[in-house]
Design a protein around this motif. Structure first.
Motif: not given
Length: 254
Positions: A104, A128, A131
């Motif tokens: 990240l 993102m 994640e």
């Protein structure tokens, strides 16, 4: 009519004492604290967010952000339709703070890099969201009970940071019984009262450290017998040491 962009990136420095009053926005938001410390508050509780953490705010959630020290903030916004389309199964529809994993951190660095193309940035912000599902909740959240009795207990406990009152004394002052309080906290906060109280003391310690108080002074103010005992409890809750937190260290990927 101009089509809104699917996502937006912004960054800036906020001075201590600044912040955003209680508000709500349609877009989803990830706030990453590059340096400094902020606090995010919702009706469910509060998060302290040091540099090692980020906080996810889903669309439509009432919240406020308080800047406890001068802070550099990186923010990623997703339009509601894009959030629904890009989010993987399992992305919580609630606010939460999370440790910034190496992946990240790399995604954030890439997204905000000056030379990143729009196409690459879109791929990065999509990843993102995936994640976020993989990252565990950070333990810097202090859940708050919703019942009148629970709120009274919280008021008494937060007013006793040195932990001088026993659990039974706390319950009595809050006009409830120890048995009721012991049943209430796991149901309304997910923590036993003992665990909640320990976390509350650490959260209060984080606030004091963020405002520059020395570790020895914070140790005394939060009722720990020694700096070693305080450091041990602090690490158990936050995953870092009081010294590292007080220095507002930025993550290693920065």
């Amino acid at each position: 009519m101009e089509t809104p962009q699917p996502f937006a990136l912004s960054r800036g420095v906020k001075l201590r004492g600044a912040g955003f009053p209680m508000h709500v926005h349609e877009d989803a938001q990830l706030t990453f604290v590059m340096s400094g410390v902020v606090q995010v508050v919702t009706n469910e509780g509060r998060w302290f967010v040091p540099p090692q953490l980020a906080v996810w705010i889903p669309p439509g959630l009432l919240h406020t952000v308080e800047v406890l020290t001068d802070a550099e903030l990186w923010l990623v916004h997703w339009q509601p339709s894009v959030t629904r389309a890009w989010s993987p199964p399992g992305l919580p529809a609630r606010a939460f703070a999370l440790p910034v994993t190496p992946l990240l951190g790399s995604l954030l660095t890439t997204a905000f890099a000056a030379g990143t193309s729009a196409v690459k940035a879109e791929l990065v912000v999509k990843l993102m969201l995936h994640e976020l599902v993989e990252a565990p909740d950070a333990p810097t959240f202090l859940p708050l009970p919703s019942s009148p009795a629970g709120k009274r207990v919280v008021e008494i406990a937060l007013g006793d940071p040195q932990n001088r009152l026993s659990a039974s004394e706390t319950a009595s002052r809050a006009a409830t019984s120890l048995r009721s309080m012991s049943r209430l906290f796991p149901v309304e906060t997910g923590l036993t009262f003992k665990a909640w109280r320990q976390r509350a003391r650490i959260v209060q310690a984080m606030d004091r450290l963020a405002h520059g108080q020395p570790i020895a002074q914070v140790t005394a103010a939060t009722g720990f017998a020694s700096t070693a005992a305080f450091s041990c409890a602090f690490r158990q809750v936050t995953g870092t040491t009081p010294t590292a937190f007080a220095e507002h260290r930025a993550p290693a990927f920065g």
